[in-house]
Scaffold this motif. Sequence first.
Motif, PDB file in Angstrom:
ATOM      1  N   UNK A   1       0.826  -1.204   0.000  1.00 44.77           N
ATOM      2  CA  UNK A   1       0.000   0.000   0.000  1.00 44.77           C
ATOM      3  C   UNK A   1       0.856   1.249   0.000  1.00 44.77           C
ATOM      4  N   UNK A   2       0.190   2.361   0.307  1.00 45.26           N
ATOM      5  CA  UNK A   2       0.825   3.657   0.184  1.00 45.26           C
ATOM      6  C   UNK A   2       1.202   4.213   1.544  1.00 45.26           C
ATOM      7  N   UNK A   3       2.328   4.910   1.593  1.00 46.44           N
ATOM      8  CA  UNK A   3       2.699   5.681   2.778  1.00 46.44           C
ATOM      9  C   UNK A   3       3.427   6.915   2.260  1.00 46.44           C
ATOM     10  N   UNK A   4       2.880   8.082   2.536  1.00 43.00           N
ATOM     11  CA  UNK A   4       3.476   9.302   1.999  1.00 43.00           C
ATOM     12  C   UNK A   4       3.488   9.269   0.485  1.00 43.00           C
ATOM     13  N   UNK A   5       4.651   9.563  -0.098  1.00 41.08           N
ATOM     14  CA  UNK A   5       4.756   9.610  -1.559  1.00 41.08           C
ATOM     15  C   UNK A   5       5.079   8.258  -2.178  1.00 41.08           C
ATOM     16  N   UNK A   6       5.279   7.264  -1.347  1.00 34.57           N
ATOM     17  CA  UNK A   6       5.698   5.977  -1.887  1.00 34.57           C
ATOM     18  C   UNK A   6       4.593   4.943  -1.803  1.00 34.57           C
ATOM     19  N   UNK A   7       4.666   3.971  -2.717  1.00 35.87           N
ATOM     20  CA  UNK A   7       3.688   2.894  -2.695  1.00 35.87           C
ATOM     21  C   UNK A   7       4.372   1.587  -3.041  1.00 35.87           C
ATOM     22  N   UNK A   8       4.021   0.547  -2.299  1.00 35.17           N
ATOM     23  CA  UNK A   8       4.431  -0.806  -2.673  1.00 35.17           C
ATOM     24  C   UNK A   8       3.162  -1.511  -3.112  1.00 35.17           C
ATOM     25  N   UNK A   9       3.069  -1.835  -4.388  1.00 36.98           N
ATOM     26  CA  UNK A   9       1.849  -2.477  -4.887  1.00 36.98           C
ATOM     27  C   UNK A   9       1.949  -3.994  -4.695  1.00 36.98           C
ATOM     28  N   UNK A  10       0.779  -4.626  -4.713  1.00 33.25           N
ATOM     29  CA  UNK A  10       0.753  -6.092  -4.615  1.00 33.25           C
ATOM     30  C   UNK A  10       1.506  -6.705  -5.792  1.00 33.25           C
ATOM     31  N   UNK A  11       1.415  -6.028  -6.943  1.00 30.95           N
ATOM     32  CA  UNK A  11       2.120  -6.531  -8.126  1.00 30.95           C
ATOM     33  C   UNK A  11       3.629  -6.534  -7.905  1.00 30.95           C
TER      34      UNK A  11
END
Length: 378
Positions: free
Chosen positions: A342-352
């Motif tokens: 998911x997202x935190x601040x300007x960064x995101x880790x997607x499930x993909x």
Amino acid sequence: MVHSVNSLSHSPTAAEIDLAAFSENISNLTKLLSKSSVLLAVVKTNAYGHGIVPISHEAVKCGAKRLGVTTVEEGVLLRENGIKVPIHILSSVTTEQAADIVTYELTASISTEQFAYVLSKEAVKQGRTTNCHLKIDTGLHRFGVAPEQALYFCEACCTLPGLKWEGIYTHFSCADDGDWITTEQQFALFMDTVMTLNKHGYHFPVRHVGGSTIAMERPDMHLDMVRAGVALFGHHPAPRQQNIISLKGVMKLKSKLIHVRELPPNTPIGYGGSYVTTSTEKIAVVPIGHGDGYKRAFSTKGEMLVGGQRAKIVGTISLDQTLINVTHIPGVREGDEVVLIGRQGDHEITTLEVAEWMDSIVDEVVSSLMERIRRVYI
Ligand SMILES: *Cc1c(COP(=O)(O)O)cnc(C)c1O
């Protein structure tokens, strides 16, 4: 199975499930369906890890006419939790489970004569009628009646007492890959089989062939129903579909740093000491491990978000703990939120992205997350 959000104390590791995003995905996907086609929401494998009971209630509320599961146990659980719509068992099951299918009014997939006989006998014994969908194998070769055997099958089974042959279906092997030549061949084989059966007086009102990919890309194959799963949870089975429909990620996986410490240079970390600090480094412990379904394969590639920045996983992920390097994050301390998906601040880790760390697909990432990870519905 579904933990209370208000329980006294618990691990900070939790999967936040955004029901509004789920409902938006259903409604966007439903808009793509051709007029005559209804949506069966596939909620197998604990609703792809999102929690089968709350997700199923939400799916029905959002207009899903039917639900699909793979095990009889999942179907029974939904009935016991007040789900009234038809529940399809989308895989083959053992004959010992026929009684539960009848008792709990589940819709069976049938691909062998033997199972049809057993189910019929059980339905008669209980004085009920069980809905059945005939599965045709057009090329996936998991299960299903071979097209050339279908007429013979119907002659033997379609008049058995206690069974109502409501539907006929197949499942494609290469649609997600965008192999339309193979998929069109399989579709043609299915339609030919249906036509032959019709000609001989065997009619199946609900014909269906595909999941999320077919919903998005092949309106000509929607027929009477589409069985969509992974798209409802915000994931396109293939990147080429991203401009057809926008979907929202439904799950955010979060935790907290439960421990932060500074270690001197040349300190081996974790089992086997596979990571060695190169300078004085700050290493933090996150309470999730491969016992939670957070795969060991992430050990060398994975990252998490802390303080709005990416932090690399270091050392080998253990059953219950993962270590990350937070040296570069100013002011980092115990209790800080960590976002794993998911997202935190300007960064995101997607499930993909997470799926790519282990050369897999998003389905495996979300459905691997064990039930001991709390699901919190927002
Ligand atoms: C899992 C499954 C689906 C759903 O597929 P998605 O690609 O997740 O939409 C549909 N039909 C059958 C038979 C399945 O097993």
